[in-house]
Design a protein around this motif. Structure first.
Motif, short mmCIF file in Angstrom:
data_model
loop_
_atom_site.label_atom_id
_atom_site.label_comp_id
_atom_site.label_asym_id
_atom_site.label_seq_id
_atom_site.Cartn_x
_atom_site.Cartn_y
_atom_site.Cartn_z
N HIS A 78 -12.24 -11.66 17.73
CA HIS A 78 -11.42 -12.33 18.74
C HIS A 78 -12.08 -13.63 19.21
CE1 HIS A 78 -8.74 -8.75 19.41
NE2 HIS A 78 -9.79 -8.17 18.87
N SER A 100 -0.77 -20.73 17.06
CA SER A 100 -0.68 -19.46 17.76
C SER A 100 -1.57 -18.43 17.08
CB SER A 100 0.77 -18.96 17.82
OG SER A 100 1.29 -18.80 16.52
N LEU A 101 -2.09 -17.50 17.87
CA LEU A 101 -2.98 -16.46 17.37
C LEU A 101 -2.38 -15.08 17.61
CD1 LEU A 101 -6.41 -17.73 18.79
CD2 LEU A 101 -5.33 -18.34 16.62
N GLU A 102 -2.53 -14.21 16.62
CA GLU A 102 -2.09 -12.82 16.75
C GLU A 102 -3.19 -11.93 16.17
OE1 GLU A 102 1.66 -12.33 14.82
OE2 GLU A 102 2.53 -14.15 15.71
N SER A 104 -4.91 -8.17 16.12
CA SER A 104 -4.67 -6.76 16.43
C SER A 104 -5.72 -6.24 17.40
CB SER A 104 -4.69 -5.93 15.14
OG SER A 104 -4.66 -4.56 15.46
N THR A 139 0.18 -20.38 12.37
CA THR A 139 -0.12 -19.08 12.97
C THR A 139 -1.30 -18.45 12.24
OG1 THR A 139 2.19 -18.69 13.57
CG2 THR A 139 0.76 -16.77 13.51
N ARG A 141 -3.15 -14.80 12.01
CA ARG A 141 -3.03 -13.39 12.35
C ARG A 141 -4.19 -12.61 11.74
NH1 ARG A 141 1.22 -10.71 10.16
NH2 ARG A 141 1.74 -12.34 8.65
N ALA A 143 -5.09 -8.51 11.08
CA ALA A 143 -4.52 -7.16 11.16
C ALA A 143 -5.16 -6.26 10.11
CB ALA A 143 -3.01 -7.22 10.97
#
Length: 242
Positions: A78, A100-102, A104, A139, A141, A143
């Motif tokens: 993170h 943008s950040l995604e 988990s 973006t 991501r 996960a």
């Protein structure tokens, strides 16, 4: 040859970059002419760009000759991703591209070489911003994949890559045959470095793209590299969740 030349190239470049930065910050007094300041900024940016190119070539040469061995540690995913976004934020603002950040919440981090991991993210974000038109979006991501491994996915809605050129993008000095791509600075080493560094980590790179629709680059790390998030075990202590 490259190892020997690196000192000869980087020493004067570091001097150029350092002195121009001092002049830009008025370390020796204010610059009277706006035109001179503009030229100094141009010299500084060009020096930084050349230094980046030299470092990329040296990194790739060390990997290809087996001199580069990952020094693995536990990386806070993170925090590292947020740091990378901050580092490219000015470039993104200047290009009018949103990021943008995604990430988990079940993932704490990844076991990898911290410098290489950060460089891979920076290369992917930089490429995505570079080849996305104004008003576009990028973006990132992170996960857990179906195999339990970590997936780092960087997507954009930019110019895209032709299907017959995707495989070549992982080769050194390859660039997409696009008029927009040719207008952007680049040596074509970014994705090649990412692929080489992922290979050192036992992982792989996957690219999917559609012309005028965008590109998605996915880094696949094996499951044993995933560090699960910390979980409260009920007695006020925390432990890695399975």
């Amino acid at each position: 040859f490259l190892a020997n030349m690196s000192h000869e190239l980087k020493t004067p470049l570091n001097t150029i970059v350092g002195f121009t930065e001092s002049i830009m910050n008025d370390a020796f007094g204010p610059i009277a002419s706006p035109r001179i300041k503009e030229y100094i900024e141009g010299i500084h940016l060009s020096g930084m760009r050349l230094l980046d190119v030299i470092n990329d070539i040296l990194d790739l040469s060390r990997i290809e000759t087996g001199e580069s061995v990952p020094t693995e540690s536990e990386i806070d995913l993170h925090q590292t991703i947020e740091n990378c976004r901050w580092l490219v934020s000015k470039r993104a603002r200047d290009a009018d591209v949103s990021i943008s950040l995604e990430v988990s919440p079940e993932i704490y981090g990844v076991r990898a070489d911290a410098r290489m991991f950060k460089q891979m993210l920076m290369n992917l974000l930089g490429n995505a911003i570079k080849f996305t038109l104004r008003g576009g979006a990028v973006t990132l991501r992170a996960a857990i994949g179906d195999d339990g491994g970590l997936q780092i996915i960087v997507s954009d809605n930019g110019i895209g890559i032709a299907k017959d050129q995707i495989e070549a993008m992982l080769e050194p000095f390859s660039q997409a045959d696009s008029s927009l791509a040719r207008k952007n600075e680049g040596t074509g080493l970014g994705l090649a470095l990412v692929a080489s560094m992922m290979s050192l980590h036992g992982g792989r790179v996957e690219i999917t793209s559609e012309m005028e629709q965008g590109t998605t680059v996915t880094l696949h790390f094996d499951a044993h590299r995933v560090l699960p998030a910390l979980a409260d075990n009920g007695d006020g202590l925390t432990q890695r969740s399975a």
